[in-house]
Design an enzyme around this catalytic site. Structure first.
Site, PDB file in Angstrom:
ATOM      1  N   ASP A 108      -4.517   2.105   9.426  1.00 54.03           N
ATOM      2  CA  ASP A 108      -4.735   2.085   7.982  1.00 54.03           C
ATOM      3  C   ASP A 108      -4.181   0.802   7.370  1.00 54.03           C
ATOM      4  OD1 ASP A 108      -5.955   4.509   8.104  1.00 54.03           O
ATOM      5  OD2 ASP A 108      -4.171   5.672   7.514  1.00 54.03           O
TER       6      ASP A 108
ATOM      7  N   ASP B   2      -0.157  -0.014  11.393  1.00 55.06           N
ATOM      8  CA  ASP B   2      -1.092   0.901  12.059  1.00 55.06           C
ATOM      9  C   ASP B   2      -2.528   0.618  11.603  1.00 55.06           C
ATOM     10  OD1 ASP B   2      -1.211   1.813   9.499  1.00 55.06           O
ATOM     11  OD2 ASP B   2      -0.298   3.762   9.888  1.00 55.06           O
TER      12      ASP B   2
ATOM     13  N   ASP C 101       1.519  -1.105   6.586  1.00 49.68           N
ATOM     14  CA  ASP C 101       2.013  -0.516   7.825  1.00 49.68           C
ATOM     15  C   ASP C 101       1.397  -1.198   9.040  1.00 49.68           C
ATOM     16  OD1 ASP C 101       3.470   1.256   6.388  1.00 49.68           O
ATOM     17  OD2 ASP C 101       1.961   2.862   6.443  1.00 49.68           O
TER      18      ASP C 101
ATOM     19  N   GLU D 254       0.844  -1.188   0.000  1.00 48.99           N
ATOM     20  CA  GLU D 254       0.000   0.000   0.000  1.00 48.99           C
ATOM     21  C   GLU D 254       0.883   1.243   0.000  1.00 48.99           C
ATOM     22  OE1 GLU D 254      -2.989   0.883  -0.334  1.00 48.99           O
ATOM     23  OE2 GLU D 254      -3.548   2.532   0.990  1.00 48.99           O
TER      24      GLU D 254
END
Ligand code: 28G
Length: 637
Positions: A504, A502, A500, A427
């Site tokens: 998102d 996190d 990632d 991403e």
């Protein structure tokens, strides 16, 4: 105390040789010696209790994992007979536990209507693969006990007390020299026993895990049987009609079916033969599908919901949004397929189909409002399928013009042998750039994702083909999608999602996993999908090589080892913060990286997870996220 001693005759010597063969080649009898095989031991024993329930004599089965991974299974059936078996000249109980295939399951004189057990190998195999087994039987006013070690009888049938009750209790410890692990996975066992309780209506199954500090307990008991099963499967979905439709027929091949339509776009049909999940389907499933297609088409025509000129609705249109469980009992089941979970008996198809034809047609005539709601959904599914076909052709034509089927942003690898090839789906453009520079281009391909996120759970296939984020994934993997997906065509042995660490990143991971689960399920079943694990921290200190940590615990541990003096800690917020060399070293180099393989133990659990994570209902999602906050690192669907 009384003891019943008997000489070992020629038959007994053969018996021991039989169980020795089981210990030599356990895989032949229980599939494998992994945790799967270990769980199989428990299923074998519990199946015997379920058989006693099917025969009508047992109402409750208790299963306990005791400390030390000892399994205890207890039922309130008639108790295994204790008298001398005419053939073996030892007690029937000892015979059942020491003679291969002595359970009488497949014999015509077994007294049971049908029998479960994937391999149906019986208690003697469990005995052969256990360090010890202790068998206690209450019957004929007495309590009797027998003990075995590695399949050999060490205490013959002994009366140890009196009791007015009846039942069988088995305790065993699996042999750690045979199994890779003795650590039972409670949630896997719990799911299987919940399923068994659904499949055997009225049967009480209690499960307990006493290994930890706080005991875990669950009780399963469903008077509704399959109807309760479908309610459970649909608990987080929006229903098209209130109650599951239930049809049942006893006879040569007893058939039980429950089904309910939801507003979702996926098809969820689970099929069972003799309580065994037939993952690969078979004749019973074929019969069900054919019956369903015919009944709805006939009804739609007869009531002018579908005009003659419209042609027929296709099976897949009629199955959109369906949740169904079909359970049949077959006397001599023939299992085929790669995992021997496909029913082959050809007569079953016709039996199921005509039963569905009759019962479902009646139901629709009596419930016109429900029939209308379902058919409206089928018709819009049919229109969407037509649109999807056009979209797919558009993709094909576009590709023909560009003379390549590969998406423009894909940085492919040079190796052509798909087994060793990997694709990283990344991403974000900056991380994609680092990944392209850092990779080993011989076998690693990079596909950066961009474009608008699409919620697969809420979209039909036509939207998915046209989605600019998913289309490149479909083309790069190269094996098609949905019913046309062909695992033998995949261009990469490993499909690695790199996002990632996190919120998102978690979102894109979930989106892609949902997509793979709904539209390329064999990819997950075959173990081709992985999650990359980028580090969370970098510890650096003058004169010391940088240390990367992948979890908070790991960082605490490393800090304790090297001390906190003069150390600087960098927290990585995203992949984009790493330069190509770092990304290679920490996340992409097969020698040093950590990859999490996405496994699918259980399709029911996976469907539940994706429905909750991507679906409409917010309450269960919040609950799920709270419950699983601790475990997000180990996404195991
Ligand atoms: C607790 C752990 C799992 C069982 C029974 C009951 C009978 C039985 C089991 O018979 C031998 C072979 C076919 C008759 C049958 C009792 C008939 C009359 C039984 C169990 C003899 C096996 N009375 N309950 N086996 N059969 N429970 N639970 O294993 O001909 S095994």
């Amino acid at each position: 105390m009384e003891k019943y001693e008997h000489e070992y005759g020629a038959e007994q010597i053969q018996v021991l040789e039989g169980l020795e063969a089981v210990r030599k080649r356990p895989g032949m009898y229980i599939g494998s010696v992994s945790i799967r095989g270990l769980h199989h031991l428990v299923y074998e024993i519990v199946d015997n209790g379920v058989d006693e329930a099917l025969a009508g004599y047992c109402t409750q089965i208790n299963i306990t994992i005791e400390p030390g991974n000892i399994i205890c299974v207890e039922d309130n059936g008639r108790g295994i007979p204790v008298e001398i078996h005419p053939k073996t000249k030892i007690s029937t109980a000892e015979t059942v536990y020491t003679v291969l295939h002595a359970g009488g399951k497949f014999g015509g004189d077994s007294g049971y209507k049908v029998s479960g057990g994937l391999h149906g190998v019986g208690a003697s195999v469990v005995n052969a693969l256990s360090k010890w087994v202790e068998l206690t039987i209450k019957r004929d006013g007495g309590i009797y006990q027998l003990k075995f070690e590695k399949g050999k009888t060490v205490q013959k049938l002994t009366k140890i007390g009196d009791s007015k009750e009846t039942g069988t209790k088995v305790r065993f410890l699996a042999d750690d020299t045979i199994f890779e692990t003795l650590e039972y996975d409670y949630s896997v066992l719990e799911n299987r026993f919940r399923e068994m309780a659904f499949l055997n209506k009225g049967l009480k199954i209690n499960v307990a895990d006493l290994r930890g500090e706080t005991p875990i307990k669950a009780e399963f008991h469903y008077e509704g049987g399959l109807q309760s099963f479908v309610e459970y499967l649909n608990k987080n979905k929006e229903k098209l009609h209130e109650k599951p439709i239930y049809i049942e027929k006893d006879g040569e091949v007893p058939v039980e079916i429950a089904l309910q339509y939801t507003t979702s776009y996926s098809e969820n049909i689970y099929s069972f033969v003799n309580n065994i999940n037939t993952i690969e389907g078979g004749t019973h499933l074929e019969g069900f599908k054919r019956g369903l297609t015919k009944v709805f088409n006939d009804y739609a025509k007869a009531h002018n919901i579908l005009k003659e000129k419209d042609g027929n609705l296709q099976g897949e249109d009629i199955r959109e949004g369906i949740t169904a469980v079909i359970s049949v009992k077959v006397k001599e089941p023939q299992f085929e397929g790669q995992t021997k979970t496909k029913l082959g008996n050809s007569n079953v198809a016709g039996i199921v189909q005509s039963m569905v034809n009759e019962a479902l047609a009646n139901f629709l005539e009596e419930n016109p409002a429900i029939a209308k709601a379902i058919l409206e959904k089928c018709i819009s599914a049919s229109r969407a399928r037509e649109a999807a076909r056009k979209a797919r052709e558009l993709v094909r034509r576009k590709n023909a013009l560009e003379s390549t089927t590969l998406p423009g942003k894909l940085a492919d690898c040079s190796e052509k042998n798909s087994e060793v090839c990997e694709i990283y789906i990344v991403e974000g453009d900056s991380a994609g750039g680092s990944a392209k520079q850092g990779r080993d281009r011989r076998f690693q391909a990079i596909l950066p994702l961009w474009g608008k996120m699409l919620n697969v759970e809420k979209s039909r296939a036509d939207k998915i083909y046209n989605n600019d984020k998913l289309q490149p994934v479909i083309l790069a993997v190269g094996a098609g999608i949905g019913n046309d997906f062909d695992i033998t065509k995949i261009r990469y042995g490993k499909v690695i999602i790199m996002a990632d660490a996190d919120v998102d990143g978690a979102h894109i991971r979930t989106l892609l996993l949902t997509f793979f689960f709904r539209y390329m399920r064999p990819l997950i079943e075959n173990g081709n999908v992985y999650l990359a694990q980028p580090p969370l921290y970098k510890l650096s200190k003058r004169g010391m090589q940088d240390v990367y940590c992948y979890t908070d615990e790991e960082m605490e541990q490393k800090l304790a080892e090297i001390g906190r003096d003069g150390i600087s800690i960098q927290r990585y917020k995203g992949l984009g913060e790493m330069n190509p060399e770092q990304l290679w070293e920490t996340t992409m180099n097969p020698e040093t990286r950590i990859l999490v393989k996405v496994k699918m133990e259980d399709a029911i659990k996976a469907d539940e997870i994706f429905t909750i994570l991507m679906g409409d209902e917010i309450a269960p999602r919040r609950q799920f996220i709270e419950e699983n906050a601790k475990y997000v690192k180990n996404l195991d669907i």
